[in-house]
Motif scaffolding. Structure first.
Motif, PDB file in Angstrom:
ATOM      1  N   ALA A 168       0.839  -1.203   0.000  1.00 36.51           N
ATOM      2  CA  ALA A 168       0.000   0.000   0.000  1.00 36.51           C
ATOM      3  C   ALA A 168       0.872   1.251   0.000  1.00 36.51           C
ATOM      4  N   VAL A 169       1.910   1.258   0.811  1.00 38.26           N
ATOM      5  CA  VAL A 169       2.824   2.406   0.853  1.00 38.26           C
ATOM      6  C   VAL A 169       3.534   2.560  -0.485  1.00 38.26           C
ATOM      7  N   ARG A 170       3.973   1.442  -1.068  1.00 37.84           N
ATOM      8  CA  ARG A 170       4.689   1.496  -2.356  1.00 37.84           C
ATOM      9  C   ARG A 170       3.850   2.129  -3.456  1.00 37.84           C
ATOM     10  N   VAL A 171       2.524   1.914  -3.430  1.00 34.90           N
ATOM     11  CA  VAL A 171       1.667   2.431  -4.513  1.00 34.90           C
ATOM     12  C   VAL A 171       1.074   3.803  -4.184  1.00 34.90           C
ATOM     13  N   GLY A 172       1.487   4.380  -3.055  1.00 28.90           N
ATOM     14  CA  GLY A 172       1.071   5.740  -2.758  1.00 28.90           C
ATOM     15  C   GLY A 172      -0.024   5.906  -1.719  1.00 28.90           C
ATOM     16  N   LEU A 173      -0.444   4.828  -1.076  1.00 29.17           N
ATOM     17  CA  LEU A 173      -1.432   4.941  -0.002  1.00 29.17           C
ATOM     18  C   LEU A 173      -0.701   5.089   1.332  1.00 29.17           C
ATOM     19  N   ASN A 174      -1.352   5.717   2.287  1.00 26.43           N
ATOM     20  CA  ASN A 174      -0.758   5.878   3.601  1.00 26.43           C
ATOM     21  C   ASN A 174      -1.623   5.146   4.627  1.00 26.43           C
ATOM     22  N   PRO A 175      -1.288   3.904   4.956  1.00 25.72           N
ATOM     23  CA  PRO A 175      -2.101   3.137   5.899  1.00 25.72           C
ATOM     24  C   PRO A 175      -2.234   3.797   7.279  1.00 25.72           C
ATOM     25  N   ASP A 217     -11.045  -0.017  -6.397  1.00 22.08           N
ATOM     26  CA  ASP A 217     -11.161  -0.146  -4.948  1.00 22.08           C
ATOM     27  C   ASP A 217     -10.210  -1.221  -4.442  1.00 22.08           C
ATOM     28  N   VAL A 218      -9.557  -0.925  -3.318  1.00 19.31           N
ATOM     29  CA  VAL A 218      -8.639  -1.873  -2.696  1.00 19.31           C
ATOM     30  C   VAL A 218      -8.884  -1.887  -1.193  1.00 19.31           C
ATOM     31  N   ALA A 219      -8.463  -2.976  -0.584  1.00 18.85           N
ATOM     32  CA  ALA A 219      -8.467  -3.068   0.877  1.00 18.85           C
ATOM     33  C   ALA A 219      -7.012  -3.181   1.312  1.00 18.85           C
ATOM     34  N   VAL A 220      -6.715  -2.608   2.464  1.00 16.68           N
ATOM     35  CA  VAL A 220      -5.376  -2.733   3.042  1.00 16.68           C
ATOM     36  C   VAL A 220      -5.523  -3.571   4.299  1.00 16.68           C
ATOM     37  N   ASN A 221      -4.747  -4.638   4.381  1.00 23.43           N
ATOM     38  CA  ASN A 221      -4.821  -5.559   5.502  1.00 23.43           C
ATOM     39  C   ASN A 221      -4.065  -4.969   6.686  1.00 23.43           C
ATOM     40  N   GLY A 222      -4.719  -4.919   7.830  1.00 22.64           N
ATOM     41  CA  GLY A 222      -4.080  -4.401   9.033  1.00 22.64           C
ATOM     42  C   GLY A 222      -3.202  -5.406   9.729  1.00 22.64           C
ATOM     43  N   GLY A 223      -3.321  -6.676   9.383  1.00 23.09           N
ATOM     44  CA  GLY A 223      -2.512  -7.727  10.017  1.00 23.09           C
ATOM     45  C   GLY A 223      -1.300  -8.081   9.181  1.00 23.09           C
ATOM     46  N   ASP A 224      -0.563  -9.069   9.662  1.00 25.58           N
ATOM     47  CA  ASP A 224       0.594  -9.555   8.918  1.00 25.58           C
ATOM     48  C   ASP A 224       0.118 -10.420   7.765  1.00 25.58           C
ATOM     49  N   MET A 225       0.690 -10.172   6.607  1.00 27.10           N
ATOM     50  CA  MET A 225       0.307 -10.918   5.408  1.00 27.10           C
ATOM     51  C   MET A 225       1.562 -11.028   4.552  1.00 27.10           C
TER      52      MET A 225
END
Length: 193
Positions: A114-121, A158-166
């Motif tokens: 997510a960070v790599r593609v420009g999103l800020n979790p 639309d995308v989801a960002v996983n909050g856990g380890d993946m």
């Protein structure tokens, strides 16, 4: 070779000369055997370097990758050695490897991807919940400007960002259903418009 490589090359030549000199001095009574050993190790080294140099050419045969069908009629994806299908998509122009997961609803990014593609979790609200093999995890939802798979381009995905380890990002049905045909036959996954 640029100017920063020359000192490294000089260092390696000096080191090699010192090692060869020591071997000859230590084994001067059995110099023929030492020379044979050095030649054998030299051939092993050359073989390893040749294999490394040819890896780009033989990798396609050993670990085949996704390919675009003739005239851009679809994408063919071979099953990888781990038994799964992996696709590399360009998300906002950044290559991201996905595990194809027909059991997943969403296109799910790891926090790192997510960070790599420009999103800020860190600024995204993790209000959603998803049941995974590792239990329930929190998810945040957002969108990316563009996703490309071969000749196929999609905007505002639309995308989801996983909050856990993946271990890697997942390509679920929300993205796969954009294709008119999804077929798994033998060891091939076929996506067609």
């Amino acid at each position: 070779m640029d100017s920063s490589d020359f000192p490294r090359l000089v260092y390696l030549v000096i080191l090699l000369t010192a090692v060869v000199g020591w071997l000859i001095a230590e084994n001067r009574n059995s110099l023929g055997k030492t020379v044979r050993s050095l030649l054998a190790w030299g051939m092993i080294f050359i073989g390893v370097m040749a294999g490394y140099g040819l890896w780009g050419d033989i990798r396609k045969d050993i670990a085949p990758q996704q390919s675009v069908l003739e005239d851009g009629a679809g994408i063919s994806v071979p099953r990888s050695a781990d038994g799964h299908f992996h696709l590399t998509l360009q998300v906002n122009g950044i290559p991201v490897e996905f595990l194809v997961d027909t059991g997943a609803t969403d296109m799910v990014l790891t926090r790192k991807d997510a960070v790599r593609v420009g999103l800020n979790p860190d600024t995204m609200p993790f209000l959603g919940r998803a049941r995974t093999a590792n239990g329930v995890v929190e998810t945040a939802y957002g969108s990316v400007e563009s996703v490309a798979l071969g000749p196929f381009r999609f905007r505002d995905v639309d995308v989801a960002v996983n909050g856990g380890d993946m271990s890697g990002s997942l390509l679920g049905m929300s993205f796969l259903s954009r294709f008119g045909r999804l077929e798994i036959s033998g060891n091939q996954l076929l996506l067609e418009p």
